[in-house]
Design a protein around this motif. Structure first.
Motif, PDB file in Angstrom:
ATOM      1  N   ARG A  29       1.605   1.876  -3.614  1.00 26.51           N
ATOM      2  CA  ARG A  29       0.429   2.348  -4.336  1.00 26.51           C
ATOM      3  C   ARG A  29       0.139   3.812  -4.041  1.00 26.51           C
ATOM      4  N   VAL A  30       0.371   4.233  -2.807  1.00 27.87           N
ATOM      5  CA  VAL A  30       0.191   5.650  -2.484  1.00 27.87           C
ATOM      6  C   VAL A  30       1.172   6.500  -3.279  1.00 27.87           C
ATOM      7  N   ARG A  37      -7.716  -1.452   0.777  1.00 30.66           N
ATOM      8  CA  ARG A  37      -7.813  -2.333  -0.392  1.00 30.66           C
ATOM      9  C   ARG A  37      -6.849  -3.509  -0.277  1.00 30.66           C
ATOM     10  N   GLU A  62      -7.269   4.596   2.019  1.00 29.90           N
ATOM     11  CA  GLU A  62      -7.852   3.953   0.844  1.00 29.90           C
ATOM     12  C   GLU A  62      -7.038   2.742   0.394  1.00 29.90           C
ATOM     13  N   HIS A  63      -5.737   2.925   0.221  1.00 28.40           N
ATOM     14  CA  HIS A  63      -4.920   1.841  -0.327  1.00 28.40           C
ATOM     15  C   HIS A  63      -4.646   0.754   0.710  1.00 28.40           C
ATOM     16  N   TRP A  73       0.820  -1.201   0.000  1.00 30.15           N
ATOM     17  CA  TRP A  73       0.000   0.000   0.000  1.00 30.15           C
ATOM     18  C   TRP A  73       0.867   1.270   0.000  1.00 30.15           C
ATOM     19  N   ASP A 119       0.196   6.927  -6.840  1.00 32.22           N
ATOM     20  CA  ASP A 119      -1.103   7.536  -7.089  1.00 32.22           C
ATOM     21  C   ASP A 119      -0.915   8.969  -7.595  1.00 32.22           C
TER      22      ASP A 119
END
Length: 332
Positions: A211-212, A282, A278-279, A208, A215
């Protein structure tokens, strides 16, 4: 006095507090050449409610219990390890004053003013690591005895292996007859399930985090932050640039304080908080089976851990908090 519960027949591997001291030689925890099948993640049944994360105190209890079992097993093989030092200060894994709490941008002005980017805490943790009683003991042994002790603690290359599949898709292996595996089997009831669940969940944060950083919303928010830093005299494009330039220098605290102020005033801190939620959510949902398996195994082991650690002092139990990070997916 508690009777011995572990009797491995072959070489062994360390666990819990012992593991931090074993940087003296390469461990056998990343072997990919064994034939033992990859374990399937354990899923919670539809009728069983999902267990909450264990608390920091419970995590320390589990670590202390595992450590006690590993030391008992090692002693059975003639390796008498010293007790770990009592936990205090920033070397404790549960200490909130940790630079790892800011993987994207330092956003706490108070923390930045006191610690900068955390070089002071890193130095204290390194001092605690290098003065660890187990590390000191192993280093004090003559070369031949040290090699033999490390062989006992790390296991052998020909041992049967436990295997775990990591979130990135690769697999790792570890000796199934090691003291670590024997201790975890005694504590959690199934070393193979625990190895899979703990290895998988222990590697979720990089997912995560990556992914951040990838983004576009993060990149868009970094632009105004960089402009703010420029107005304060720092020619940096990203928070990573600022940290790399100032870490360990006389300007560390001032630069980190400016970083935190800019993160707040430009909205980067708020964007990071939203993207992290959010990430992380998920990723935790994607690997829900491993998360639930770990939690279930930890809760089931607490009773055994209390029995194993009944003769330990609170300080000895607290020392276990140094050996593990916070439980994964705490809010999901």
């Amino acid at each position: 006095m508690r009777t011995s519960t572990i009797r491995p027949a072959g070489p062994v591997v360390t666990g819990a507090a012992v593991v931090a001291a074993l940087t003296l030689s390469a461990c056998t925890t990343a072997r990919a050449d064994r034939t033992t099948p990859d374990p399937a993640p354990v899923t919670a049944t539809a009728s069983a409610p999902e267990a909450p994360p264990v608390t920091a105190q419970e995590l320390a209890l589990l670590a202390a219990a595992e450590d006690a079992l590993v030391r008992e097993c090692a002693a059975d093989h003639g390796v008498h390890l010293p007790q770990p030092a009592a936990a205090s200060g920033p070397e404790r894994a549960a200490d909130p004053a940790d630079v790892r709490a800011f993987p994207f941008v330092v956003d706490s002005p108070g923390w930045a003013a006191e610690h900068g980017y955390g070089s002071d805490l890193d130095a204290e943790r390194e001092g605690a690591r290098t003065s660890d009683p187990t590390r000191t003991y192993l280093q004090s042994l003559p070369a031949g005895r040290r090699t033999a002790a490390l062989d006992v603690l790390n296991g052998g290359p020909d041992d049967p292996a436990l295997r775990a599949k990591l979130p990135v898709g690769t697999s790792i292996g570890r000796s199934a007859t090691s003291c670590t595996s024997r201790a975890q089997d005694a504590l959690y009831g199934d070393a193979a399930q625990w190895f899979q669940a703990s290895a998988a969940t222990g590697n979720l944060e990089p997912l995560w985090t990556g992914r951040v950083l990838a983004d576009q919303r993060y990149a868009d928010a970094v632009g105004p932050w960089s402009d703010c830093m420029s107005r304060r005299g720092h020619d940096v494009a990203t928070p990573r640039d600022a940290r790399q330039a100032a870490y360990g220098t006389p300007d560390e605290s001032a630069t980190a304080s400016d970083e935190a102020a800019c993160a707040t005033t430009t909205g980067l801190a708020a964007v990071v908080a939203d993207l992290t939620t959010e990430h992380e959510s998920r990723v935790c949902q994607e690997f829900r089976a491993d998360v639930e398996s770990r939690r279930a195994l930890e809760h089931a082991a607490l009773g055994r851990a209390r029995e194993i650690t009944a003769e330990l002092t609170p300080e000895q139990i607290a020392a276990g908090a140094r050996t593990r990070g916070a439980p994964p997916c705490e809010e999901s």
